[in-house]
Design an enzyme around this catalytic site. Structure first.
Site, short mmCIF file in Angstrom:
data_model
loop_
_atom_site.label_atom_id
_atom_site.label_comp_id
_atom_site.label_asym_id
_atom_site.label_seq_id
_atom_site.Cartn_x
_atom_site.Cartn_y
_atom_site.Cartn_z
N SER A 55 -47.73 -6.59 -20.02
CA SER A 55 -46.38 -7.13 -20.08
C SER A 55 -46.03 -7.33 -21.54
O SER A 55 -46.89 -7.75 -22.31
CB SER A 55 -46.28 -8.50 -19.40
N GLU A 62 -30.22 -8.14 -31.78
CA GLU A 62 -29.15 -7.64 -30.91
C GLU A 62 -29.38 -7.95 -29.43
O GLU A 62 -28.52 -7.67 -28.61
CB GLU A 62 -29.01 -6.13 -31.10
N SER A 63 -30.52 -8.48 -29.05
CA SER A 63 -30.88 -8.97 -27.70
C SER A 63 -32.38 -8.76 -27.42
O SER A 63 -33.19 -9.38 -28.07
CB SER A 63 -30.02 -8.42 -26.58
N HIS A 68 -43.01 -3.97 -18.27
CA HIS A 68 -44.07 -4.46 -17.40
C HIS A 68 -44.66 -3.22 -16.75
O HIS A 68 -43.90 -2.40 -16.21
CB HIS A 68 -43.51 -5.43 -16.36
N CYS A 83 -26.47 -5.85 -27.88
CA CYS A 83 -25.06 -6.12 -28.09
C CYS A 83 -24.67 -5.60 -29.47
O CYS A 83 -25.53 -5.35 -30.31
CB CYS A 83 -24.79 -7.62 -28.05
#
Lengths: 138, 138
Positions: A55, A62-63, A68, A83
């Site tokens: 994981s 930007e985010s 996983h 974004c």
């Protein structure tokens, strides 16, 4: 930053089993993917499950991007969400799918943060499937 | 862990502006949300943008939860994604929406990791809108 963002929700199949269980390698792939997508990395965290699977997540200015993996199924669930106008999330998705040698991808592109007249926000979803050519030993 | 997971992609509107710009408070809310959703926290990372907004993520053993906020728009983009049968992601979503005092939510529930007969994986999406009652000063 503007609210509009593009979030790719990807189910990647037929991936390389060994890569999917190698947390260090997945980390390197994700840091390169962030670079390929013109994102600024703020933090990353990856860990290996016992007995199998990885994981991980890279937080970018930007985010975020995340993965996983289920090596025994050659399957990985991937998210790339950015974004703003400088990042290129599709390049990051393509880089990751190529690096983990996915043969098939089911992808939804979610356009998020769409502002409505009544100050609410919605998203719009477009879904497609990709069969990826790995014939040349890629 | 089985591949099937539920991923909630949420656009939350009409949230409390002060909460959305308080990284410490958002971190506490997210750690409590993970607990409410019966998730095992592995790592968390939150940071404040200049001049405004918070990005954050909690990696849980069952997958991840994340938030990106735009306080000036009273808007937050939230993701809650968990695999396995022990976690209860909807409880985490409800906890977060309540804690940030969202008045409206546009939600897509993505059922991920659906294995097909040909060893590929797909997802299915269900979308709805929620108008949340905050009349009692909640």
């Amino acid at each position: 930053m503007e609210t509009i963002g593009f979030h790719y929700v990807v189910e990647a199949a037929g991936c390389d089993e060994e890569i999917l269980q190698d947390a260090d390698r997945i980390r390197r792939i994700f840091l390169e993917a962030a670079k390929a997508g013109s994102m600024e990395v703020k933090a990353s965290y990856f860990f290996k499950f016992s007995p199998t699977g990885v994981s991980g997540m890279v937080i970018v200015a930007e985010s975020h991007i995340s993965i996983h993996t289920w090596p025994e199924k050659r399957y990985a669930a991937i998210d790339v969400y950015t974004c703003g106008e400088t990042a290129d999330p599709e390049k990051a998705v393509d880089y990751i799918l190529d690096a983990i040698k996915a043969e098939y991808a089911h992808v939804s592109e979610i356009k998020r943060g769409i502002e409505e007249d009544d100050d609410t926000f919605t998203h719009m979803i477009l879904t497609w499937e990709e069969k990826l050519d790995r014939k040349n030993g890629k």
